[in-house]
Design an enzyme around this catalytic site. Structure first.
Site, PDB file in Angstrom:
ATOM      1  N   ASP A 112       0.830  -1.297  -0.094  1.00 36.73           N
ATOM      2  CA  ASP A 112      -0.036   0.010   0.044  1.00 36.73           C
ATOM      3  C   ASP A 112       0.897   1.281   0.091  1.00 36.73           C
ATOM      4  OD1 ASP A 112      -2.103  -1.874   0.408  1.00 36.73           O
ATOM      5  OD2 ASP A 112      -2.329  -1.269   2.308  1.00 36.73           O
ATOM      6  N   ASP A 190      -2.681   5.259  -3.125  1.00 36.40           N
ATOM      7  CA  ASP A 190      -2.238   4.114  -2.382  1.00 36.40           C
ATOM      8  C   ASP A 190      -1.510   3.295  -3.402  1.00 36.40           C
ATOM      9  OD1 ASP A 190      -3.416   4.674   0.077  1.00 36.40           O
ATOM     10  OD2 ASP A 190      -4.533   2.761   0.335  1.00 36.40           O
ATOM     11  N   HIS A 239      -7.661  -0.805  -3.692  1.00 36.57           N
ATOM     12  CA  HIS A 239      -6.570  -1.523  -4.250  1.00 36.57           C
ATOM     13  C   HIS A 239      -6.862  -2.565  -5.410  1.00 36.57           C
ATOM     14  CE1 HIS A 239      -5.021  -0.813   0.188  1.00 36.57           C
ATOM     15  NE2 HIS A 239      -5.024   0.261  -0.694  1.00 36.57           N
ATOM     16  N   ASP A 241      -5.460  -5.157  -6.603  1.00 37.87           N
ATOM     17  CA  ASP A 241      -4.841  -6.247  -6.600  1.00 37.87           C
ATOM     18  C   ASP A 241      -5.706  -7.366  -6.113  1.00 37.87           C
ATOM     19  OD1 ASP A 241      -4.439  -5.267  -4.250  1.00 37.87           O
ATOM     20  OD2 ASP A 241      -2.264  -5.813  -3.908  1.00 37.87           O
ATOM     21  N   CYS A 341      -0.331  -8.131  -1.255  1.00 35.23           N
ATOM     22  CA  CYS A 341      -0.402  -6.962  -0.262  1.00 35.23           C
ATOM     23  C   CYS A 341       0.661  -7.016   0.776  1.00 35.23           C
ATOM     24  CB  CYS A 341      -1.675  -6.783   0.402  1.00 35.23           C
ATOM     25  SG  CYS A 341      -3.293  -6.758  -0.444  1.00 35.23           S
TER      26      CYS A 341
HETATM   27  N1  NVA Z   1     -10.344  -4.138  -1.270  1.00 41.33           N
HETATM   28  C1  NVA Z   1     -10.313  -5.444  -2.022  1.00 41.33           C
HETATM   29  C2  NVA Z   1      -9.313  -6.324  -1.730  1.00 41.33           C
HETATM   30  C3  NVA Z   1      -7.920  -5.627  -2.244  1.00 41.33           C
HETATM   31  C4  NVA Z   1      -6.496  -6.466  -1.811  1.00 41.33           C
HETATM   32  C5  NVA Z   1     -11.479  -6.090  -1.633  1.00 41.33           C
HETATM   33  O1  NVA Z   1     -11.943  -6.186  -0.433  1.00 41.33           O
HETATM   34  O2  NVA Z   1     -11.642  -7.246  -2.036  1.00 41.33           O
END
Ligand code: NVA
Length: 356
Positions: A112, A190, A239, A241, A341
């Site tokens: 991050d 991030d 995020h 990923d 992560c």
């Molecule tokens: N925010 C995303 C995870 C990212 C690694 C989720 O909750 O699926």
């Protein structure tokens, strides 16, 4: 083989030589804020409201630490050099002239905070107030990489004053256009909202990354790189990923529930839609969905580190020509991330290329 610079990483799949793996010690419940309302699972809101500034339950931290140790052990067995940040006391309150936070968060997710482009490591301008000093846990490593020849850049430190946040934010209804809890007051991002494929970088605008932040990074990187924004359908994005995961040149893993459209430039790639995660619905997940199944770490174009219980995706990856390396990580999942992560790939054996 020729010596590479100590910091050298251009994509998500070149052979991994050195990696930073986060630590879970000291993990502290972040203080309640509109940012958490926009991104954290609804059923955890009361937990956050009641426990902000206090350590996460010890038994959950201990279990996650065991997962991390197994991950480190496997990485070392696979020939990867592992480095760790320094846990700091995240229960200490802190303030700026404009706001206070009851404590920090953790040093569990280097992805991050940091992103590597070639021989440069960039510290990202995080938008959560509770994470404002999280980078301190990595400063010993940053100084060391600098001394060994790496370039060290900090994006402009954000002020995180009230103007950055939409205090009245509520999640849009199905079919309503996206809206975000952060404004365009200043650049924030991030690093985990970006994926690197050599000269082409992919980003999602999210509740932690605004257009100003994306523009800052594009101008900083210059004409050698092109940042492309992907279209998502998720309303609480944070995020990229677990949404859009390039695994090797020509192979892209995508999330059927989160990605709206595969970008046109991937028309010559194999695109695989990830199967539903195997983690039981009742498994404690404080900070994310169960789609962490997709949050894998590539050790090279074949070897992929994946959570041991994700049996469907493990089989799919094998069928697709990969060599999955299973590792217990479900207890770490509880803290909002998986292998991608929890790591920062500082050195991969490769050069800057164009894959499109
Ligand atoms: N925010 C995303 C995870 C990212 C690694 C989720 O909750 O699926």
């Amino acid at each position: 083989m020729s010596e590479l610079p100590v910091v050298n990483s251009h994509n998500e799949w070149d052979t991994l030589e050195e990696v930073v793996v986060g630590v879970i010690d000291g993990a502290t419940v972040p203080s309640w804020h509109i940012m958490l309302q926009a991104t954290m699972p609804t059923k955890q809101w009361d937990f956050f409201k009641q426990s902000g500034g206090q350590p996460f339950p010890k038994e959950r931290i201990d279990a996650a630490r065991q997962d991390l140790e197994e991950c480190v052990h496997i990485l070392e067995q696979e020939g990867v050099k592992v480095r760790r940040p320094d846990p700091i006391d995240f229960t200490k309150p802190f303030s700026t002239p404009e706001w206070q936070s009851a404590g920090g968060l953790y040093a569990a997710m280097p992805r991050d905070l940091l992103i590597v482009f070639g021989d440069e490591i960039i510290e990202s301008p995080l938008s959560w107030r509770s994470r404002h000093h999280e980078i301190w846990a990595y400063r010993r490593l940053m100084k060391d990489y600098f001394r060994q020849g790496g370039k060290w850049t900090c994006a402009p430190t954000p002020q995180l004053v009230d103007e950055l946040y939409d205090e009245n934010y509520t999640e849009p209804e199905e079919g309503e256009p996206h809206r975000y809890v952060i404004t365009e007051f200043e650049p924030v991002f991030d690093a985990a909202d970006f994926m690197r494929c050599g000269r082409d970088i992919f980003v999602q605008q999210s509740h932690t990354t605004n257009q100003f932040g994306i523009a800052w990074l594009q101008r900083h990187l210059g004409a050698e790189y092109r940042i492309h924004q992907i279209e998502i359908k998720e309303q609480s994005p944070m995020h990229i990923d677990a949404t859009f995961v390039p695994l090797a040149p020509g192979k892209l893993l995508v999330n059927p529930e989160k990605l709206a459209k595969v970008p046109e430039m991937f028309k010559h790639w194999d695109v695989f839609y990830a199967p539903p995660p195997c983690t039981p619905v009742e498994h404690p997940m404080y900070m994310s969905s169960r789609w962490l199944s997709m949050n894998v770490l590539s050790l090279d174009e074949k070897r992929v580190m994946i959570e041991k219980g994700e049996e469907t995706l493990i089989q799919d990856l094998k069928n697709w020509g990969f060599e999955p390396i299973p590792c217990n990580f479900r207890n770490f999942y509880s803290f909002g991330g998986s292998f991608h992560c929890a790591t920062l790939d500082v050195r991969r054996r490769g050069t800057l290329q164009s894959y499109f």
